[in-house]
Structures are given as C-alpha cells and as structure tokens.
Design an enzyme around this catalytic site. Structure first.
Site, PDB file in Angstrom:
ATOM      1  N   HIS A  30       0.785  -1.329  -0.017  1.00  0.00           N
ATOM      2  CA  HIS A  30      -0.109   0.008  -0.023  1.00  0.00           C
ATOM      3  C   HIS A  30       0.846   1.275  -0.097  1.00  0.00           C
ATOM      4  O   HIS A  30       1.893   1.116   0.704  1.00  0.00           O
ATOM      5  CB  HIS A  30      -0.972   0.009   1.081  1.00  0.00           C
ATOM      6  CG  HIS A  30      -1.964   1.097   1.117  1.00  0.00           C
ATOM      7  ND1 HIS A  30      -2.815   1.428  -0.039  1.00  0.00           N
ATOM      8  CD2 HIS A  30      -2.126   2.069   2.018  1.00  0.00           C
ATOM      9  CE1 HIS A  30      -3.413   2.479   0.270  1.00  0.00           C
ATOM     10  NE2 HIS A  30      -3.254   2.917   1.271  1.00  0.00           N
ATOM     11  N   HIS A  42      -3.129   9.459   0.909  1.00  0.00           N
ATOM     12  CA  HIS A  42      -2.906   7.891   0.130  1.00  0.00           C
ATOM     13  C   HIS A  42      -4.585   7.695  -0.360  1.00  0.00           C
ATOM     14  O   HIS A  42      -5.478   8.279  -0.001  1.00  0.00           O
ATOM     15  CB  HIS A  42      -2.726   6.827   0.991  1.00  0.00           C
ATOM     16  CG  HIS A  42      -3.384   6.714   2.216  1.00  0.00           C
ATOM     17  ND1 HIS A  42      -3.928   5.437   2.501  1.00  0.00           N
ATOM     18  CD2 HIS A  42      -3.669   7.490   3.219  1.00  0.00           C
ATOM     19  CE1 HIS A  42      -4.621   5.629   3.633  1.00  0.00           C
ATOM     20  NE2 HIS A  42      -4.443   6.907   3.896  1.00  0.00           N
ATOM     21  N   CYS A 154      -3.699   2.522  -5.416  1.00  0.00           N
ATOM     22  CA  CYS A 154      -2.659   3.533  -4.641  1.00  0.00           C
ATOM     23  C   CYS A 154      -1.310   3.643  -5.039  1.00  0.00           C
ATOM     24  O   CYS A 154      -0.818   4.737  -4.834  1.00  0.00           O
ATOM     25  CB  CYS A 154      -2.510   2.859  -3.182  1.00  0.00           C
ATOM     26  SG  CYS A 154      -1.866   1.250  -3.145  1.00  0.00           S
TER      27      CYS A 154
END
Length: 280
Positions: A30, A42, A154
């Site tokens: 991530h 994010h 992401c």
C-alpha cells in the site's frame, strides 16, 4: 536502503516522500505520499467494497483501508476503514502495523533488474517536493477517480503525485509496478510451462530423461530473465506512452471516473515525455 530492502525509520522521512508498507502476507504493497507532521495522503478502497471475484483479490482490494495498529479507534483519524478515495491518515493508521519503506526514483536499469519485487522503485525521476505536495493536497480535495486494483490503485496515485505522469495508451497496463510485475510473472509462468511440457515430450521421445533436470533449471533462469525484462520495459521511466498531465486537468469534472482520460484532452501545452530505452 538498497536492492534487498527499502526499509527506513520514521525520523528519516521528508515531506514529499513516496512511502509504502506490505499488506496481506506480503502479497501487496500500500502506497502513499508523506506530507509531514506524521500525516500521509493516500488512495484507498474502503472495507466492504469487493471486486466480486470471491478470491484473495477481494481481500487485497480492501487491504488499502487504513487501520490503527491496535484494535481501538485511532484518536487522530477516527474510523477510516470504510472511506474511499484520496484521504489523509496518520502514519500509524497508514502502516496498519506494518513496516515503513521508501519507494525509490531515478534508479539505474541494473538496480531495477536486481529488485525482484515490483512496486518498490522506478527509473523515472521525481519532481521537486513542492510539486509532489501540491498534487497530493490538490487530489485530496478533488479526488483521483475510482479505485481499481488493476488500473488505478494507490501506487498509481503516488507515482502520479511524484512525477505528474499518466499512461497515454488506453489498452496498455497502468503505472503500478506491482501490477506490471504480476502480469510479467503470469506471462513468464505460462511461457515456461508450455516450453517445459514441449521439452519433456521431446526428451521422452529420445530417451533423454537424464537431462530433463538441466532443462528445468535452464527454463527457470530464462523465465526469471523474461520476468525482469518485462518489468523493465513496462516501467514508467522507459515507456514511450506517457504524458505529463497537470493536476487541475486530471480532475476535470468530465474525467473524474477515469484519470487516464485526461490525457486525451487536446491542449497546446501538452507535453509528451519520452524516454529512449538505450542498449547497454
């Protein structure tokens, strides 16, 4: 920092850094942009949003949602587990109990090839921190389109913040290094499996079982080489189909559902960024 590990400590972070953390048994990373004061911007997909495959991909898809390292609600962020889109979280919620790693920009081709996992580095150069932070905060207010594990995730968000680059070709893979790595690995496995089966049949036909092991080893080496080369040529730093897109054009109301569509808007100031893949 290096080929084997990009792990860093929090006191080494600088505003504008692209950071990431491994999720779901190290199958997925991530990504986000550190903006200072312990905060990370994010792009996430909240819990409860599945892609409908009924497989591990559904769990990976929701693993981008932030959560505190312990089961209690974060005093800073509150409950963000069901939020979608571009959000700001404290670094503890962003990491969700994982370790902190720094995504590297401007690496050499040799370094890229030696990095076995995708989604950790790129040959592309990063823009200055002030440009990175501008894009991150702008997209925090205006969004980055709909989250898609394969086309708009992401890592795509973080790379865009760092470089301002979008892939121009609609039929091509996106900017995400881990998606490119997945596709490269799949192609290498399929290719090596077919080659192995063909080779084994030939060995059986001529009674050459003793050399089958050597053939397997050779195929493994070739498959790994194919995987590494596929990752390299698909890296956003060497591709020919990328363009520099300002953040305000990216979030034009008519293109909110598909950030890639912004590259099709005709404008005299459009800058085509082309890197030539040089032969060593």
């Amino acid at each position: 920092m290096g080929v084997l590990s990009n792990k860093i400590e929090r006191d080494q972070l600088k505003p504008g850094d692209h950071i990431y953390s491994w999720r779901y048994y190290c199958l997925y990373t991530h990504h986000g942009i550190y903006v200072g004061e312990g905060k990370v911007i994010h792009f996430t997909q909240g819990e409860g949003h599945k892609i409908g495959t009924g497989t591990v991909l559904d769990r990976i898809n929701s693993s981008s949602s932030p959560s505190p390292p312990i089961s209690t609600e974060c005093e800073i962020c509150g409950d963000q587990s069901r939020l979608d889109g571009v959000i700001s979280s404290c670094i503890d919620c962003f990491l969700s109990g994982g370790n902190l790693y720094l995504f590297e920009y401007g690496v050499s081709r040799a370094f890229h090839l030696a990095s076995a996992r995708g989604g950790t580095c790129t040959l592309a150069k990063s823009d200055p921190p002030e440009d990175v932070l501008h894009r991150a905060f702008y997209l925090l207010q205006n969004g980055f389109g709909g989250y898609n594990l394969f086309k708009n995730n992401c890592e795509d968000f973080a790379i865009y913040c760092k470089t301002g680059l979008l892939v121009e070709t609609a039929i091509s893979v996106g900017r995400s290094g881990q998606e490119v790595a997945f596709q490269a690995a799949k192609s290498a496995v399929m290719s090596s499996t077919l080659t192995f089966l063909t080779t084994r049949v030939r060995r059986l036909a001529v009674g050459g079982l003793a050399v089958t092991g050597l053939a397997v080893g050779g195929l493994a080496a070739v498959s790994y080489g194919s995987y590494c080369i596929s990752r390299l040529v698909s890296d956003i730093g060497v591709r020919h189909d990328v363009v520099k897109v300002p953040a305000d054009r990216l979030v034009d109301q008519s293109h909110l559902c598909d950030p890639q569509a912004a590259v099709d808007i005709p404008t005299p100031s459009r800058i085509l960024v082309v890197w030539q893949l040089k032969v060593w």
